[in-house]
Write an enzyme that holds these catalytic residues in place. Structure first.
Site, short mmCIF file in Angstrom:
data_model
loop_
_atom_site.label_atom_id
_atom_site.label_comp_id
_atom_site.label_asym_id
_atom_site.label_seq_id
_atom_site.Cartn_x
_atom_site.Cartn_y
_atom_site.Cartn_z
N ASP A 1 -3.68 -6.17 -11.78
CA ASP A 1 -4.64 -7.23 -11.47
C ASP A 1 -5.50 -7.57 -12.68
OD1 ASP A 1 -3.77 -7.23 -8.84
OD2 ASP A 1 -5.39 -5.95 -8.11
N CYS A 2 -6.07 -8.76 -12.65
CA CYS A 2 -6.94 -9.20 -13.74
C CYS A 2 -8.06 -8.19 -14.01
CB CYS A 2 -7.53 -10.57 -13.37
SG CYS A 2 -8.71 -11.22 -14.58
#
Length: 296
Positions: A138-139
């Site tokens: 994920d970011c």
């Protein structure tokens, strides 16, 4: 020193493979059927400058060689962003992604991604290539991303890669060492949220407690299945949401993002067959929250 992607691969035919059909020999060497088809279209296989068909038999002592097909065109723009490389060979590279950086360009992250940074580095080196991640995070998850440098390496790295995460969770997990086995599916009415539900897909997470840190616990975890938000959902399910993960019940008082870091990747190097282990220490925000725990 950067390792350029090889333009040509070659494989020596050892005595145990004497008489194999070329297609079967290539499969034993890790060449996927898809790549073999691309090579046939792009230029073919050779031994001592003699062309080989995949239905031909190979002989002990022979060296089979072929050119890797050209990489497909990419639309990812090169951007000159600082990039930490943990490991690099002719076939693989492990990049250390900071929290807040997306892996791929998307509608919400048109630039400034890990892919843009990698293309920028290739441009600086005067090399060509594509961004081909084997694992994605994920970011707001920090840590290691394993990438294949060519079509030969991609499936081999995907098959062999194992990842371990470090997470700071609120409270104390039910056991010092355990497995969370709970199916995960989409939360009703949301395209982003996931939840534990009977109709979800089977999902298993292994974990062990590393250290208690006041109201938090530092855990080492490994996903045995690859579900979206798996670690975040599973730890929330057992009453220990990740610190900073307000999407799944965590509190952002002490950290501004979910406290999750991919700290270790182990894989088999495609060319040599050797086991490689790449590691990344806790980033500053998580280390501070864990009372500067190091050496994990």
């Amino acid at each position: 020193m950067p390792q350029q992607t090889p333009a040509e691969l070659s494989f020596f035919v050892a005595p145990p493979f004497d008489g194999y059909l070329l297609r079967d020999f290539l499969a034993r060497m890790g060449v996927s059927s898809g790549l073999a088809r691309q090579v046939k279209r792009a230029g073919g296989f050779f031994a001592a400058d003699r062309p080989l068909r995949t239905c031909d038999r190979v002989a002990a002592g022979m060296t089979v060689r072929f050119a890797l097909p050209p990489e497909p065109p990419t639309t990812v723009a090169a951007e000159h962003i600082p990039l930490r490389i943990v490991y690099e060979s002719a076939h693989a590279v492990v990049l250390d992604k900071p929290a807040g950086m997306a892996v791929h360009p998307t509608l919400n992250y048109a630039g400034g991604t890990l892919a843009n940074a990698w293309m920028g580095l290739l441009e600086e080196r005067g090399e060509t290539g594509v961004f081909r991640p084997v694992n994605r995070i994920d970011c707001n998850t920090s840590g290691l991303v394993l990438c294949a440098k060519n079509a030969f390496a991609a499936p081999l790295l995907a098959q062999s890669a194992e990842k371990w995460y470090l997470a700071l969770v609120q409270g104390v997990p039910p056991e010092e060492k355990g497995v969370i086995d709970a199916p995960i599916g989409r939360a009703p009415g949301s395209i982003i949220l996931r939840c534990v539900c009977d109709e979800g897909k089977p999902s298993r997470t292994e974990y062990e407690v590393v250290r208690r840190c006041g109201p938090y616990t530092l855990v080492k975890a490994r996903t045995l299945t690859g579900r979206t938000h798996q670690l975040r959902v599973h730890f929330s399910h057992v009453g220990c949401p990740l610190a900073g993960d307000d999407l799944y019940g965590g509190c952002r008082t002490d950290i501004g993002r979910h406290a999750l870091h991919c700290g270790c990747i182990r894989f088999t190097e495609p060319a040599s067959g050797e086991t490689v282990q790449a590691e990344s220490p806790l980033p500053a925000d998580m280390a501070a929250l864990a009372e500067n725990v190091t050496g994990i």
